[in-house]
Scaffold this motif. Structure first.
Motif, PDB file in Angstrom:
ATOM      1  N   SER A 146      31.215 -45.076  -5.576  1.00  0.00           N
ATOM      2  CA  SER A 146      29.910 -44.823  -6.062  1.00  0.00           C
ATOM      3  C   SER A 146      30.116 -44.098  -7.584  1.00  0.00           C
ATOM      4  N   ARG A 147      29.022 -44.305  -8.095  1.00  0.00           N
ATOM      5  CA  ARG A 147      28.949 -43.791  -9.511  1.00  0.00           C
ATOM      6  C   ARG A 147      29.324 -42.330  -9.569  1.00  0.00           C
ATOM      7  N   ALA A 148      28.913 -41.560  -8.642  1.00  0.00           N
ATOM      8  CA  ALA A 148      29.125 -40.233  -8.561  1.00  0.00           C
ATOM      9  C   ALA A 148      30.687 -40.093  -8.454  1.00  0.00           C
ATOM     10  N   ILE A 149      31.426 -40.547  -7.528  1.00  0.00           N
ATOM     11  CA  ILE A 149      32.733 -40.555  -7.191  1.00  0.00           C
ATOM     12  C   ILE A 149      33.679 -40.865  -8.631  1.00  0.00           C
ATOM     13  N   ALA A 199      35.524 -44.210   3.071  1.00  0.00           N
ATOM     14  CA  ALA A 199      34.232 -44.797   3.113  1.00  0.00           C
ATOM     15  C   ALA A 199      32.989 -43.989   2.236  1.00  0.00           C
ATOM     16  N   LEU A 200      33.064 -42.724   2.235  1.00  0.00           N
ATOM     17  CA  LEU A 200      32.022 -42.015   1.518  1.00  0.00           C
ATOM     18  C   LEU A 200      32.485 -42.116   0.083  1.00  0.00           C
ATOM     19  N   ALA A 229      30.486 -36.300  -4.030  1.00  0.00           N
ATOM     20  CA  ALA A 229      31.565 -36.477  -4.762  1.00  0.00           C
ATOM     21  C   ALA A 229      32.237 -35.248  -5.184  1.00  0.00           C
ATOM     22  N   ARG A 230      31.624 -34.288  -5.557  1.00  0.00           N
ATOM     23  CA  ARG A 230      32.349 -32.890  -6.002  1.00  0.00           C
ATOM     24  C   ARG A 230      33.003 -32.305  -4.844  1.00  0.00           C
ATOM     25  N   ALA A 284      33.266 -38.430 -11.142  1.00  0.00           N
ATOM     26  CA  ALA A 284      34.187 -37.120 -10.905  1.00  0.00           C
ATOM     27  C   ALA A 284      35.570 -37.307 -11.105  1.00  0.00           C
ATOM     28  N   LEU A 285      35.999 -38.435 -10.687  1.00  0.00           N
ATOM     29  CA  LEU A 285      37.502 -38.893 -10.645  1.00  0.00           C
ATOM     30  C   LEU A 285      38.235 -39.122 -12.179  1.00  0.00           C
ATOM     31  N   VAL A 286      37.162 -39.647 -13.007  1.00  0.00           N
ATOM     32  CA  VAL A 286      37.657 -39.943 -14.301  1.00  0.00           C
ATOM     33  C   VAL A 286      37.579 -38.516 -14.865  1.00  0.00           C
ATOM     34  N   ALA A 287      37.144 -37.388 -14.646  1.00  0.00           N
ATOM     35  CA  ALA A 287      37.142 -36.133 -15.038  1.00  0.00           C
ATOM     36  C   ALA A 287      37.921 -35.143 -14.329  1.00  0.00           C
ATOM     37  N   HIS A 288      38.785 -35.610 -13.334  1.00  0.00           N
ATOM     38  CA  HIS A 288      39.611 -34.865 -12.556  1.00  0.00           C
ATOM     39  C   HIS A 288      40.524 -34.009 -13.506  1.00  0.00           C
ATOM     40  N   PRO A 289      40.827 -32.838 -12.996  1.00  0.00           N
ATOM     41  CA  PRO A 289      41.575 -31.875 -13.652  1.00  0.00           C
ATOM     42  C   PRO A 289      43.263 -32.504 -13.603  1.00  0.00           C
TER      43      PRO A 289
END
Length: 465
Positions: A44-47, A11-12, A23-24, A50-55
């Motif tokens: 969310s935009r923040a999530i 949900a978050l 998100a981080r 973060a995910l499209v830049a996930h290592p």
């Protein structure tokens, strides 16, 4: 309690106000929540950022499948360091016919991988200048992907066009031949039709092409009933042949013929047709008459229910036709008006939402004219669907939302749990109820400090400074 943790985390992820710091923390987890949420959930935009830049490239690979990502964020996958991620992003975008940003398409067209450049050439959107450049690509599959665009062909320099016409690669040659066939006039006479080798073009002639008399006669007498049925629906079929097909031994042929635009109501009534249960195709001539009120009124007042359903399927209709169709005694007429017409009246929308048994009933609340002030008066209605839409009243206050958060129906409680007007104390209580936890954690009014507390309880480590 542990059963609540994945509900909170998912949900978050979808909570529209989840900030970068939350998100981080979620993205830093060694094991992300299970399920296909990366591929399909709203985020969310923040999530999403973060995910499209996930290592982990496997995480980014899964993100290429999510068609709900904001376009400016998903476009970053077009320049991913991993060629496999870039290729899968390009492939998924092409398969879904997604209109990407110019920046993303430009990056794909400049990619060193020819497969990605080929997908760039196949994407929809106003990118003919990019396709013109790709028409001179060294890879033949890329050239073949763009030459079928008519505007591209016109924009090409004559020298480039000549080179493509003489291109030795079989894929380019096939693409140009197919493009030439698509541009050619469809057969109209019987001789031309028999000479046509392309099955798709023959099908277009039968269902909607202009017909010379000899071809119309031949198709209406074809031994294959499916061909007679398709030509019966061709708006260019002469009315006398439609009348003949109205006496066809095949029931489907008679049904389609009975919808011909030029038949009178008496002539339709003289045809022995039966309308099967469920949804049926709409009459093409009615859709084409969307800007012709007299033709629409003729369909909307017809005794033929499929013509009325056809009229109800149009997005915009004159007010008198909307009023007439909203009172129709056929359920599917009203259903099509509700789901397709932006002018469908509020009360019809509410009535269908309350009682409709079709799978699409829940989508009715998103239609224009559904949400109006005053829906709160349904808060005590015996129908749980109507109690649920009481929460959609823009003038409803926190007291009503809290009252409905105790409703006997779980869907009403869930809707209230996600309502930003819900008092904070009750919102926190619903976070610890398994039936409402995910809705409460996705509530945009949830303070950031509570988000951190949920992550703490779920065992998500704090960020290292």
């Amino acid at each position: 309690m542990s059963r609540l943790y994945p509900l909170w985390l998912r949900a978050l992820v979808s909570n529209p106000v989840t900030p970068t710091e939350i998100a981080r923390r979620i993205v830093s987890m060694e094991t992300l929540p299970q399920g296909r949420w990366l591929e399909s959930d709203d985020m969310s935009r923040a999530i999403a950022t973060a995910l499209v830049a996930h290592p982990d490239p496997q995480i980014r690979m899964r993100m290429t499948e999510n068609q709900r990502l904001p376009r400016d964020i998903s476009g970053r996958l077009a320049e991913d360091a991993d060629a496999g991620v870039r290729k899968k992003y390009a492939r998924n975008a092409a398969l879904a016919n997604t209109v990407l940003s110019r920046e993303a398409v430009t990056r794909m067209a400049d990619d060193p991988d020819p497969t990605i450049r080929r997908y760039a050439g196949a994407l929809p959107g106003p990118f003919d200048d990019i396709r013109v450049r790709l028409a001179e690509d060294p890879d033949p599959a890329v050239r073949a992907a763009v030459v079928s665009h008519e505007t591209v062909w016109i924009m090409l320099r004559p020298a480039v066009r000549e080179r493509l016409l003489g291109d030795p690669d079989p894929a380019v040659e096939r693409a140009i031949r197919a493009f030439a066939r698509a541009r050619a006039r469809l057969p109209r006479s019987l001789v031309e039709f028999r000479a046509e080798a392309d099955p798709s073009r023959r099908e277009r002639v039968v269902t909607g092409g202009m017909l010379d008399r000899d071809l119309a006669e031949a198709l209406s007498l074809d031994p294959d009933a499916s061909i007679r049925a398709r030509v019966a629906g061709n708006e260019h079929l002469p009315v006398d042949l439609a009348k003949r097909l109205g006496h066809d031994p095949d029931a489907t042929v008679r049904l389609v013929a009975s919808m011909h635009a030029e038949l009178s109501e008496d002539e339709r009534a003289a045809i022995d047709y039966v309308v099967p249960e469920g949804r049926q195709p709409i009459a093409r001539w009615v859709r084409a008459a969307s800007d012709t009120p007299d033709a629409l009124r003729r369909a909307a007042t017809s005794a033929h229910v499929l013509l009325r359903r056809s009229a109800a399927s149009l997005r915009r209709l004159p007010p008198d036709i909307v009023e007439l169709l909203a009172r129709d005694d056929d359920t599917y007429v009203r259903l099509m008006l509700v789901h397709h017409c932006d002018d469908a009246p509020h009360q019809l929308l509410v009535d269908m939402y309350a009682h409709d048994s079709h799978l699409s009933w829940a989508m009715i609340k998103f239609r224009p004219n559904f949400v109006v002030p005053g829906l709160a008066h349904y808060a005590d209605h015996p129908n749980e669907r109507l109690r649920q839409i009481a929460l959609m009243d823009p003038d409803a206050g926190p007291e009503l939302v809290e009252r409905l958060s105790h409703d006997s129906d779980v869907r009403v409680r869930q809707e209230a749990a996600g309502d930003a007007r819900l008092p904070l104390g009750r919102l926190v209580e619903l976070l610890y109820d398994e039936e409402t936890a995910s809705f409460a954690a996705a509530n945009s009014a949830l303070p950031v400090e509570y988000m951190h507390q949920l992550l703490d309880q779920a065992g998500v480590p704090p960020l290292r400074l």
